[in-house]
Design an enzyme around this catalytic site. Sequence first.
Site, PDB file in Angstrom:
ATOM      1  N   TYR A 128      -1.231   0.054  10.389  1.00  0.00           N
ATOM      2  CA  TYR A 128      -1.532  -0.656   9.140  1.00  0.00           C
ATOM      3  C   TYR A 128      -0.354  -0.512   8.160  1.00  0.00           C
ATOM      4  CZ  TYR A 128      -3.511  -1.175   4.433  1.00  0.00           C
ATOM      5  OH  TYR A 128      -3.719  -1.509   3.116  1.00  0.00           O
ATOM      6  N   THR A 186       0.827  -1.204   0.000  1.00  0.00           N
ATOM      7  CA  THR A 186       0.000   0.000   0.000  1.00  0.00           C
ATOM      8  C   THR A 186       0.863   1.256   0.000  1.00  0.00           C
ATOM      9  OG1 THR A 186      -1.493   1.310   1.384  1.00  0.00           O
ATOM     10  CG2 THR A 186      -0.151  -0.301   2.526  1.00  0.00           C
TER      11      THR A 186
HETATM   12  N1  LIG Z   1      -9.019  -1.635  -1.185  1.00  0.00           N
HETATM   13  C1  LIG Z   1      -8.054  -0.713  -1.321  1.00  0.00           C
HETATM   14  O1  LIG Z   1      -8.332   0.414  -1.725  1.00  0.00           O
HETATM   15  C2  LIG Z   1      -6.605  -1.077  -1.015  1.00  0.00           C
HETATM   16  C3  LIG Z   1      -5.609  -0.105  -1.183  1.00  0.00           C
HETATM   17  C4  LIG Z   1      -4.272  -0.458  -0.943  1.00  0.00           C
HETATM   18  C5  LIG Z   1      -3.939  -1.737  -0.528  1.00  0.00           C
HETATM   19  N2  LIG Z   1      -4.939  -2.653  -0.339  1.00  0.00           N
HETATM   20  C6  LIG Z   1      -4.560  -4.008   0.095  1.00  0.00           C
HETATM   21  O2  LIG Z   1      -5.140  -4.934  -0.796  1.00  0.00           O
HETATM   22  C7  LIG Z   1      -5.490  -6.133  -0.110  1.00  0.00           C
HETATM   23  C8  LIG Z   1      -6.928  -6.487  -0.396  1.00  0.00           C
HETATM   24  O3  LIG Z   1      -7.783  -5.392  -0.025  1.00  0.00           O
HETATM   25  P1  LIG Z   1      -9.376  -5.531  -0.120  1.00  0.00           P
HETATM   26  O4  LIG Z   1      -9.921  -4.163  -0.206  1.00  0.00           O
HETATM   27  O5  LIG Z   1      -9.722  -6.530  -1.146  1.00  0.00           O
HETATM   28  O6  LIG Z   1      -9.674  -6.107   1.336  1.00  0.00           O
HETATM   29  P2  LIG Z   1     -10.778  -7.152   1.785  1.00  0.00           P
HETATM   30  O7  LIG Z   1     -10.939  -6.994   3.256  1.00  0.00           O
HETATM   31  O8  LIG Z   1     -11.999  -7.067   0.933  1.00  0.00           O
HETATM   32  O9  LIG Z   1     -10.067  -8.559   1.495  1.00  0.00           O
HETATM   33  C9  LIG Z   1      -9.134  -9.127   2.373  1.00  0.00           C
HETATM   34  C10 LIG Z   1      -9.487 -10.610   2.498  1.00  0.00           C
HETATM   35  O10 LIG Z   1      -8.518 -11.236   3.348  1.00  0.00           O
HETATM   36  C11 LIG Z   1      -9.194 -12.112   4.240  1.00  0.00           C
HETATM   37  N3  LIG Z   1      -8.348 -12.251   5.428  1.00  0.00           N
HETATM   38  C12 LIG Z   1      -7.998 -11.272   6.305  1.00  0.00           C
HETATM   39  N4  LIG Z   1      -7.196 -11.777   7.261  1.00  0.00           N
HETATM   40  C13 LIG Z   1      -7.012 -13.095   6.964  1.00  0.00           C
HETATM   41  C14 LIG Z   1      -6.277 -14.148   7.589  1.00  0.00           C
HETATM   42  N5  LIG Z   1      -5.562 -13.950   8.710  1.00  0.00           N
HETATM   43  N6  LIG Z   1      -6.304 -15.378   7.031  1.00  0.00           N
HETATM   44  C15 LIG Z   1      -7.026 -15.603   5.895  1.00  0.00           C
HETATM   45  N7  LIG Z   1      -7.753 -14.634   5.271  1.00  0.00           N
HETATM   46  C16 LIG Z   1      -7.739 -13.400   5.802  1.00  0.00           C
HETATM   47  C17 LIG Z   1     -10.529 -11.456   4.504  1.00  0.00           C
HETATM   48  O11 LIG Z   1     -11.534 -12.359   4.935  1.00  0.00           O
HETATM   49  C18 LIG Z   1     -10.860 -10.849   3.137  1.00  0.00           C
HETATM   50  O12 LIG Z   1     -11.604 -11.735   2.333  1.00  0.00           O
HETATM   51  C19 LIG Z   1      -5.198  -5.888   1.355  1.00  0.00           C
HETATM   52  O13 LIG Z   1      -3.960  -6.493   1.660  1.00  0.00           O
HETATM   53  C20 LIG Z   1      -5.108  -4.389   1.461  1.00  0.00           C
HETATM   54  O14 LIG Z   1      -4.215  -3.999   2.486  1.00  0.00           O
HETATM   55  C21 LIG Z   1      -6.251  -2.358  -0.575  1.00  0.00           C
END
Ligand SMILES: NC(=O)c1ccc[n+]([C@@H]2O[C@H](COP(=O)([O-])OP(=O)(O)OC[C@H]3O[C@@H](n4cnc5c(N)ncnc54)[C@H](O)[C@@H]3O)[C@@H](O)[C@H]2O)c1
Length: 328
Positions: free
Chosen positions: A142, A118
């Site tokens: 985070y 991120t």
């Molecule tokens: N959405 C954004 O705008 C954004 C921006 C920058 C970075 N990110 C990164 O992208 C990734 C995905 O983001 P997202 O928006 O799809 O999030 P999200 O919460 O929709 O998806 C994350 C998934 O990981 C699963 N999860 C969490 N902890 C877990 C564990 N310990 N074991 C197994 N599964 C686990 C959750 O159940 C969920 O399905 C993340 O790593 C986030 O930090 C997202």
Amino acid sequence: MVQHVLVTGGAGYIGAHACKALKAAGYVPVTFDNLVNGWQDAVKFGPFEHGDLADRDRLDGVFDRWKPTAVMHFAALSLVGDAMRDPGTYWRANVLGSLNLIEAAVAAGCLNLVFSSTCATYGDQDGVVLNEDTPQAPINAYGKSKQAIEQMLGDFGASHGLQSVIFRYFNVAGADPEGEVGEFHQPETHLIPLMLDAIDGRRPALTVFGTDYPTADGTCVRDYVHVMDLVDAHVRGLKWLQSGNGSRVFCLGTGTGFSVREVIDQSRKVTNREVPLIYGDRRAGDAVSLVCGSARAAKELGWQPVNSNMATMIADAWRWHQNGGFTK
Ligand SMILES: NC(=O)c1ccc[n+]([C@@H]2O[C@H](COP(=O)([O-])OP(=O)(O)OC[C@H]3O[C@@H](n4cnc5c(N)ncnc54)[C@H](O)[C@@H]3O)[C@@H](O)[C@H]2O)c1
């Protein structure tokens, strides 16, 4: 030969779209997710393994069963406010969870990993277009947890030959234009789905936090990338590794910022509806302007954010918002 890719967090927003892109590219995505924030019926494009990154035995069993040739690692907790209130949970889930995953991958001889990091690892660097050379200085648990995972990947690269592509990006938006998957966070914290909720009455109004920032219209400015462009980059990153190019960091952004008011104005045009608004104070920790460049991804991965114009992102999110949703 069929190639399995282990997708942690494949039941979440970006992970589910990544599974769709992987399948379209000829891979079999194997989702590994504990469903803490994901949805079982978002897993549509390959097998599902219910499990937690904390469970090393479970991870070993999944590597043994599917013999993935690579990992795409999305699973994480990613709410900044929660991370500030409860850093222990974030360090445990994100950092220890990733350590388990990385050790399991190395033990299984699976040495290509694409990691979803991120731009929160850069902290508060107003006015700068961020790129891979910008010094990282995360300001919340985070961002710090993600930076720690990046460093861990470097160490395992040096000692065990693990090759990683690290993607840093900010606000991801939009949805699969074919409507199979979309964004469905509960609780929702992202601007566009919150705004669409307000437009169709699922919440009373959208709160705009701060109207006195030093920007053209007084509201914060952010960079937005369409989720389909983002997962396209991830597939390109996977191919980069599989072609033997070695570990690399890439920033993914459009280089263009949109203010909150500009996003609201665009939503009015796309949906042809009013956005009920409440104006609140600035939130602690919100930077004025965060924009990210992607010249390296363009040059080395051939990546272009072709879907990432604001009208397209809102139109795709709106279509999904009206017709889509998931259950556990
Ligand atoms: N959405 C954004 O705008 C954004 C921006 C920058 C970075 N990110 C990164 O992208 C990734 C995905 O983001 P997202 O928006 O799809 O999030 P999200 O919460 O929709 O998806 C994350 C998934 O990981 C699963 N999860 C969490 N902890 C877990 C564990 N310990 N074991 C197994 N599964 C686990 C959750 O159940 C969920 O399905 C993340 O790593 C986030 O930090 C997202």
